[in-house]
Design a protein around this motif. Structure first.
Motif, PDB file in Angstrom:
ATOM      1  N   ALA A 154      -6.066  -5.392  10.571  1.00 27.77           N
ATOM      2  CA  ALA A 154      -5.119  -4.318  10.889  1.00 27.77           C
ATOM      3  C   ALA A 154      -5.077  -3.260   9.791  1.00 27.77           C
ATOM      4  O   ALA A 154      -4.374  -2.254   9.939  1.00 27.77           O
ATOM      5  CB  ALA A 154      -3.723  -4.903  11.093  1.00 27.77           C
ATOM      6  N   MET A 155      -5.821  -3.461   8.722  1.00 33.49           N
ATOM      7  CA  MET A 155      -5.796  -2.539   7.578  1.00 33.49           C
ATOM      8  C   MET A 155      -6.798  -1.408   7.714  1.00 33.49           C
ATOM      9  O   MET A 155      -6.497  -0.257   7.380  1.00 33.49           O
ATOM     10  CB  MET A 155      -6.102  -3.329   6.300  1.00 33.49           C
ATOM     11  CG  MET A 155      -6.361  -2.492   5.049  1.00 33.49           C
ATOM     12  SD  MET A 155      -6.952  -3.533   3.687  1.00 33.49           S
ATOM     13  CE  MET A 155      -8.634  -3.915   4.227  1.00 33.49           C
ATOM     14  N   TRP A 156      -7.992  -1.686   8.200  1.00 34.05           N
ATOM     15  CA  TRP A 156      -9.105  -0.755   8.053  1.00 34.05           C
ATOM     16  C   TRP A 156      -8.892   0.587   8.754  1.00 34.05           C
ATOM     17  O   TRP A 156      -9.074   1.650   8.150  1.00 34.05           O
ATOM     18  CB  TRP A 156     -10.409  -1.401   8.557  1.00 34.05           C
ATOM     19  CG  TRP A 156     -10.792  -2.599   7.776  1.00 34.05           C
ATOM     20  CD1 TRP A 156     -10.761  -3.903   8.183  1.00 34.05           C
ATOM     21  CD2 TRP A 156     -11.220  -2.627   6.410  1.00 34.05           C
ATOM     22  NE1 TRP A 156     -11.166  -4.733   7.167  1.00 34.05           N
ATOM     23  CE2 TRP A 156     -11.454  -3.989   6.076  1.00 34.05           C
ATOM     24  CE3 TRP A 156     -11.456  -1.654   5.444  1.00 34.05           C
ATOM     25  CZ2 TRP A 156     -11.892  -4.383   4.818  1.00 34.05           C
ATOM     26  CZ3 TRP A 156     -11.902  -2.034   4.187  1.00 34.05           C
ATOM     27  CH2 TRP A 156     -12.114  -3.381   3.881  1.00 34.05           C
ATOM     28  N   ALA A 170       0.650   7.091   2.564  1.00 34.49           N
ATOM     29  CA  ALA A 170       0.827   5.693   2.175  1.00 34.49           C
ATOM     30  C   ALA A 170       1.861   5.013   3.065  1.00 34.49           C
ATOM     31  O   ALA A 170       1.650   3.883   3.539  1.00 34.49           O
ATOM     32  CB  ALA A 170       1.246   5.620   0.705  1.00 34.49           C
ATOM     33  N   ASP A 171       2.970   5.698   3.286  1.00 32.63           N
ATOM     34  CA  ASP A 171       4.002   5.141   4.171  1.00 32.63           C
ATOM     35  C   ASP A 171       3.468   4.953   5.588  1.00 32.63           C
ATOM     36  O   ASP A 171       3.776   3.956   6.260  1.00 32.63           O
ATOM     37  CB  ASP A 171       5.222   6.067   4.204  1.00 32.63           C
ATOM     38  CG  ASP A 171       5.994   6.076   2.892  1.00 32.63           C
ATOM     39  OD1 ASP A 171       5.894   5.098   2.134  1.00 32.63           O
ATOM     40  OD2 ASP A 171       6.692   7.075   2.632  1.00 32.63           O
ATOM     41  N   GLN A 172       2.660   5.891   6.026  1.00 32.40           N
ATOM     42  CA  GLN A 172       2.117   5.821   7.383  1.00 32.40           C
ATOM     43  C   GLN A 172       1.126   4.667   7.526  1.00 32.40           C
ATOM     44  O   GLN A 172       1.080   4.001   8.565  1.00 32.40           O
ATOM     45  CB  GLN A 172       1.446   7.153   7.732  1.00 32.40           C
ATOM     46  CG  GLN A 172       1.012   7.274   9.178  1.00 32.40           C
ATOM     47  CD  GLN A 172       0.775   8.716   9.591  1.00 32.40           C
ATOM     48  OE1 GLN A 172       1.713   9.446   9.866  1.00 32.40           O
ATOM     49  NE2 GLN A 172      -0.491   9.122   9.618  1.00 32.40           N
ATOM     50  N   ILE A 173       0.334   4.435   6.495  1.00 33.21           N
ATOM     51  CA  ILE A 173      -0.603   3.306   6.528  1.00 33.21           C
ATOM     52  C   ILE A 173       0.146   2.001   6.740  1.00 33.21           C
ATOM     53  O   ILE A 173      -0.210   1.176   7.595  1.00 33.21           O
ATOM     54  CB  ILE A 173      -1.428   3.235   5.224  1.00 33.21           C
ATOM     55  CG1 ILE A 173      -2.426   4.380   5.156  1.00 33.21           C
ATOM     56  CG2 ILE A 173      -2.154   1.884   5.117  1.00 33.21           C
ATOM     57  CD1 ILE A 173      -3.120   4.508   3.813  1.00 33.21           C
ATOM     58  N   LEU A 181       0.807  -1.221   0.000  1.00 31.55           N
ATOM     59  CA  LEU A 181       0.000   0.000   0.000  1.00 31.55           C
ATOM     60  C   LEU A 181       0.842   1.275   0.000  1.00 31.55           C
ATOM     61  O   LEU A 181       0.293   2.373   0.104  1.00 31.55           O
ATOM     62  CB  LEU A 181      -0.962  -0.003   1.193  1.00 31.55           C
ATOM     63  CG  LEU A 181      -2.047  -1.082   1.138  1.00 31.55           C
ATOM     64  CD1 LEU A 181      -2.925  -1.023   2.385  1.00 31.55           C
ATOM     65  CD2 LEU A 181      -2.903  -0.939  -0.124  1.00 31.55           C
ATOM     66  N   ASN A 182       2.161   1.099  -0.130  1.00 30.57           N
ATOM     67  CA  ASN A 182       3.006   2.284  -0.290  1.00 30.57           C
ATOM     68  C   ASN A 182       4.004   2.097  -1.434  1.00 30.57           C
ATOM     69  O   ASN A 182       5.036   2.773  -1.469  1.00 30.57           O
ATOM     70  CB  ASN A 182       3.733   2.639   1.006  1.00 30.57           C
ATOM     71  CG  ASN A 182       4.753   1.591   1.430  1.00 30.57           C
ATOM     72  OD1 ASN A 182       4.685   0.435   1.000  1.00 30.57           O
ATOM     73  ND2 ASN A 182       5.691   1.987   2.283  1.00 30.57           N
ATOM     74  N   ASN A 183       3.693   1.177  -2.355  1.00 24.12           N
ATOM     75  CA  ASN A 183       4.556   1.073  -3.530  1.00 24.12           C
ATOM     76  C   ASN A 183       4.213   2.208  -4.499  1.00 24.12           C
ATOM     77  O   ASN A 183       3.301   3.019  -4.251  1.00 24.12           O
ATOM     78  CB  ASN A 183       4.442  -0.311  -4.190  1.00 24.12           C
ATOM     79  CG  ASN A 183       3.053  -0.616  -4.743  1.00 24.12           C
ATOM     80  OD1 ASN A 183       2.261   0.289  -4.987  1.00 24.12           O
ATOM     81  ND2 ASN A 183       2.754  -1.892  -4.933  1.00 24.12           N
ATOM     82  N   GLU A 184       4.920   2.274  -5.594  1.00 28.04           N
ATOM     83  CA  GLU A 184       4.743   3.392  -6.523  1.00 28.04           C
ATOM     84  C   GLU A 184       3.312   3.482  -7.040  1.00 28.04           C
ATOM     85  O   GLU A 184       2.731   4.571  -7.135  1.00 28.04           O
ATOM     86  CB  GLU A 184       5.718   3.246  -7.696  1.00 28.04           C
ATOM     87  CG  GLU A 184       5.651   4.391  -8.698  1.00 28.04           C
ATOM     88  CD  GLU A 184       6.631   4.229  -9.839  1.00 28.04           C
ATOM     89  OE1 GLU A 184       6.554   5.023 -10.811  1.00 28.04           O
ATOM     90  OE2 GLU A 184       7.472   3.304  -9.782  1.00 28.04           O
ATOM     91  N   GLY A 185       2.728   2.330  -7.385  1.00 26.55           N
ATOM     92  CA  GLY A 185       1.363   2.327  -7.895  1.00 26.55           C
ATOM     93  C   GLY A 185       0.355   2.774  -6.858  1.00 26.55           C
ATOM     94  O   GLY A 185      -0.568   3.539  -7.159  1.00 26.55           O
TER      95      GLY A 185
END
Length: 413
Positions: A375-377, A398-401, A219-223
């Motif tokens: 742990a995602m929501w 994104a990095d924080q998520i 969830l923090n990759n380029e896409g």
């Protein structure tokens, strides 16, 4: 979307310990009655089925179960059940649970699986090739099925046909139509916004041949960061909706014909019909990179309790229900079938509204069926709010998520 949440790790560990001694992780449907072969010796059995489906749907399932019972000399009680995981586990491990759980969101199966409450699906109960592939993936762990898929649901694009004659298919078309006629949805709800992230190449957990690697979060990759940037743009660049938009406000604006497009699921269909809105449903448009959006897909599933004393009879009933409930559930609850022959039948394909949702789901991916998905929501939803409000840059959010998800998963180890 209704979601049956799993309890925290403490409950899972407690139940797993209690279950250690008792667990044994061991035709095409047209909606007409199919013959079900009964293994000799499974007569005179009384089976109990718990279901998280609606009351109306449960009645339909009971009708089908009664036909099986009449043919086989058994008895079946189908009961509406709204208990949580811990209540089920306590009942199952004390011998008071049902033989079958029928109608449970597949993303909750992981907690039951880790607690040893899912009986593996025996060979011959269903043929994988008869089903939509993602439905089989949704009920499998390490390549083995532990439940039967019943139906699927996802979200799609509602559009007002008095304003918009044809749904936009490309990103540029979508932006132009949205600017002219309006567009809103529950943008800070990660369930709906995930399609923008996955279509750009983001993912929750890496799927390695049917097994999720919860240590590989995408969830923090380029896409993914491109997807979060697109979400930011819809609020701050294009001004489609305010940053604090809520789902009920977006729905109300579409229902009152103030906007021309809205993202949601089949649960909103009836209210729009009742309000006299002329609308259609289509798959989400392609993204700016030309890729399809990949919405989350939820699969309703059914499993046999690993502690059932009547497993053979339970699987016979399960096979019968899997073959004979798809059309009744489609007609009663707008449940999209996952058996290919039923999904492609004239009865389903002639329903343009539900066909739109089915077409959208065909492009999607099942929500991860591991407990760590819980742990995602919260991190995802909270950081979406920071993105849309402009309080945190999309790449930083994104990095924080991912960092917050890893912290949450660590507490579950």
């Amino acid at each position: 979307m209704k979601r049956f949440l799993a309890v925290l790790l403490i409950a899972v560990l407690a139940v797993s310990m209690a279950a250690c001694g008792g667990s044994s992780q061991s035709q095409q449907n047209t909606g007409q009655d199919n013959q079900s072969t009964t293994v000799e010796g499974n007569k005179g059995v009384e089976l109990t089925v718990w279901s998280h489906l609606t009351e109306t749907e449960v009645k339909k399932v009971q009708e089908v179960a009664d036909k099986w019972a009449s043919e086989t000399g058994n008895k079946v009680k189908v009961l509406t059940d709204n208990s949580d995981f811990q209540a089920f586990a306590t009942a199952a491990n004390s011998g008071k649970g049902p033989d079958i759980m029928f109608g449970l969101p597949h993303d909750n199966l992981g907690t039951f699986y880790k607690a040893g409450l899912l009986e593996p699906v025996p060979d011959g109960v269903i043929n994988d090739s008869d089903y939509v592939p993602l439905a089989i993936d949704a009920v499998s762990y390490d390549g083995k099925k532990y439940a039967i898929p019943l139906s699927m649901e996802s979200y799609a694009l509602f559009y007002n046909t008095d304003m918009i004659k044809e749904a936009p298919k490309t990103w540029d078309e979508f932006v132009n139509v949205a600017q002219k006629y309006g567009f809103m949805y529950d943008i800070n709800n990660f369930y709906f916004s995930y399609a923008f992230i996955s279509g750009n190449g983001g993912y929750v957990f890496k799927n390695n041949g049917g097994s999720y690697d919860v240590n590989d979060i995408g969830l923090n990759n380029e896409g993914a960061k491109k997807g979060f940037a697109a979400i930011y743009d819809m609020v701050n660049r294009y001004k489609f909706m305010p940053a604090d938009i809520k789902g009920d406000i977006a729905k109300g604006n579409f229902q009152s014909k103030k906007i021309g497009m809205y993202i949601s699921g089949p649960w909103d269909v009836q209210s729009f019909k009742d309000a006299g809105v002329n609308f259609a449903v289509a798959p989400l448009p392609k993204l700016e990179n030309g890729s399809d959006m990949k919405p989350f897909v939820g699969v309703q599933a059914a499993f046999v309790n690993a502690n059932s004393k009547n497993k053979d009879a339970a699987w016979e009933l399960m096979k019968y229900l899997a073959e004979n409930t798809p059309i009744p559930l489609f007609e009663t609850g707008n449940r999209i079938p996952v058996i290919n022959s039923v999904l492609n039948s004239s009865e389903v394909q002639s329903n343009e509204i539900l066909k739109g949702f089915a077409d959208s789901a065909s492009k999607g991916e099942p929500m991860p069926n591991v407990p760590e998905v819980q742990a995602m929501w919260t991190p995802a939803n909270n950081n979406l709010t920071l993105i849309t409000s402009g309080k945190l840059a999309p790449d930083k959010a994104a990095d924080q998520i991912v960092a917050q998800m890893k912290e949450g998963i660590a507490t579950m180890q």
